[in-house]
Design an enzyme around this catalytic site. Structure first.
Site, PDB file in Angstrom:
ATOM      1  N   ASP A 158       5.013 -10.707  -4.252  1.00  0.00           N
ATOM      2  CA  ASP A 158       6.089 -10.300  -3.347  1.00  0.00           C
ATOM      3  C   ASP A 158       5.902 -10.998  -2.008  1.00  0.00           C
ATOM      4  O   ASP A 158       4.785 -11.308  -1.608  1.00  0.00           O
ATOM      5  CB  ASP A 158       6.140  -8.788  -3.182  1.00  0.00           C
ATOM      6  CG  ASP A 158       4.761  -8.137  -3.100  1.00  0.00           C
ATOM      7  OD1 ASP A 158       3.758  -8.862  -3.043  1.00  0.00           O
ATOM      8  OD2 ASP A 158       4.688  -6.901  -3.081  1.00  0.00           O
ATOM      9  N   GLU A 202       9.354  -4.267  -0.142  1.00  0.00           N
ATOM     10  CA  GLU A 202       9.264  -3.180   0.827  1.00  0.00           C
ATOM     11  C   GLU A 202      10.501  -2.279   0.805  1.00  0.00           C
ATOM     12  O   GLU A 202      10.440  -1.132   1.258  1.00  0.00           O
ATOM     13  CB  GLU A 202       9.042  -3.731   2.237  1.00  0.00           C
ATOM     14  CG  GLU A 202       7.739  -4.495   2.422  1.00  0.00           C
ATOM     15  CD  GLU A 202       6.499  -3.632   2.277  1.00  0.00           C
ATOM     16  OE1 GLU A 202       6.633  -2.402   2.098  1.00  0.00           O
ATOM     17  OE2 GLU A 202       5.389  -4.185   2.347  1.00  0.00           O
TER      18      GLU A 202
END
Length: 438
Positions: free
Chosen positions: A95, A165
């Protein structure tokens, strides 16, 4: 204390012979990956706004011999496919998004970036969760596996994922054809840096690795009035305060005590001036659980309690608090046989003393869960890589600064042991899963 004991064990234990590709990983770090991490750390980007990061990751993947790279998958996502004959398919995911946090780590390369997010709000941006180490290690892993093609057969799909997130990037890539436009994996692998772990160690559960997470918005209508005449209005701040307290009753009095669950109100906004009772309050809430039954019960309870606060304060039926779940992800659960297999690989590769028993310290969450949901049939292995040197733990134990948590403006981890350890570990896991038949 466990870190001190581990350090003692490491000193006392005989050295394990490193895999023959470990020196190449370390050399790559010194020559290239350290500078790559430094650049990513200085230039973080918010969820679904990672255009610079994605471009740099795509460019780096394109330099890997045989890699086919596709950009803008699920928004800013990047997919690299490396094929080497018939065999299983392994997905390796990293990520790449940062957080709306002002960095106060004291690092020489601390971020000074500000950016407007997809919500239209400008904020400082920081890699306060270590995603800069994740994407840097992905490049290191891709380079090693390309150089070791004689040792594996199959296909590797490298995923540079946006918006972890916001727990939405994995779903966005799936919606954009991740498992239809590209080879669907048999196995999906990922890692996360861990500031609570000793640098250079790894750990992975043989079951649940991370909790579920749901982001909940609550809007509380009120009736505006003068602050000196509260009886003429309906104060949404007062109602919001009641709700903040009442929500904790769901945890202390309705949740089964042995079923983990958390409700945290992270944001409470209302009004603009001292002497004005506003006509609306807005709360932002995170909800965590380790099973779907508890997760559903907590969300249903929030809706019920919010309505109860409205009724208690005499609000009209069409002016009740509104509860909206805006994004969420289920628990991340490792496939047990796969985790046992790859934990053994980690011990053989790094040394048994560097593979710690997994312990869920908090209720962090991961949208990696979307990539390995039960209906996909993809087997999951997710591991943590420790990022804090022993000296930092020792200082904290003797009254020094505490070890900063993830998402803290003080967050910092040692990049070299995280990136080098993760790259060696991920390379070993993929080689094991794709080893040619004897």
């Amino acid at each position: 204390m466990r870190y001190l004991l581990l350090a003692t064990a490491l000193i006392a234990s005989p050295a394990l012979a490193e895999p023959d590709y470990a020196p190449a990983v370390k050399a790559d770090y010194d020559a290239s990956l350290a500078a790559m991490w430094d650049d990513f750390h200085r230039n973080p980007e918010l969820s679904f706004k990672e255009t610079r990061t994605a471009a740099k990751m795509a460019a780096a993947l394109k330099t890997v011999a045989g890699m086919r790279v596709t950009e803008k998958v699920g928004g800013t996502g990047v997919v690299g496919v490396l094929s080497n004959g018939a065999g299983p398919t392994v997905l390796v995911r990293a990520d790449m998004d940062g957080l709306p946090v002002e960095e106060k780590s004291g690092l020489a390369n601390a971020s000074k970036v500000r950016q407007t997010g997809i919500d239209g709000v400008e904020a400082p941006v920081m890699h306060a969760c270590g995603h800069d180490t994740h994407i840097t290690s992905l490049i290191g892993t891709a380079r090693r596996l390309a150089a070791l093609k004689s040792r594996w057969r199959g296909t590797i799909v490298f995923i540079v994922q946006p918006a972890e997130e916001r727990v939405g990037g994995a779903a966005a890539m799936l919606k954009d054809g991740l498992y239809t436009r590209f080879p669907k994996p048999d196995y999906a692998l990922a890692f996360h840096s861990n500031s609570e772990g000793l640098a250079g160690t790894v750990s992975a559960s043989e079951g649940i690795q991370y909790s579920s997470s749901d982001s909940v918005d609550i809007t509380i209508p009120g009736v505006g009035a003068h602050g000196a005449s509260p009886h003429t209005g309906k104060d949404p701040v007062y109602m919001g305060a009641q709700l903040v307290i009442a929500l904790q009753g769901l945890i202390s009095r309705e949740r089964q005590p042995l079923a983990p669950g958390v409700i945290t109100v992270g944001s409470f906004h209302s009004g603009f001036k001292h002497n004005i009772i506003s006509d609306e309050a807005r709360l932002q809430v995170t909800v965590r659980a380790n099973d779907e039954e508890t997760r559903a019960k907590l969300i249903a309870g929030i809706k019920r309690v919010a309505r109860g606060v409205g009724e208690m304060n005499g609000m009209a039926a069409d002016r009740m608090p509104v509860v909206t779940v805006i994004e969420g992800t289920p628990t991340t659960i490792n496939d047990t046989p796969l985790a046992r297999r790859l934990n053994a690989v980690m011990a053989q590769t790094l040394g048994a003393d560097r593979v710690l028993p997994f312990k869920q310290e908090g209720m962090g969450a991961e949208d990696f869960a979307a990539l390995v949901a039960a209906d996909t049939g993809v087997k999951s292995y997710y591991f943590d890589v420790g990022g804090t040197p022993q000296a930092v733990f020792d200082a904290a134990a003797t009254g020094g600064p505490p070890v900063p948590s993830h998402h803290s403006p003080l967050f910092k981890i040692a990049p070299e042991p995280v990136i080098v350890t993760a790259t060696i570990a991920m390379t070993a896991a993929v080689l094991d899963l794709l080893k040619p038949a004897a």
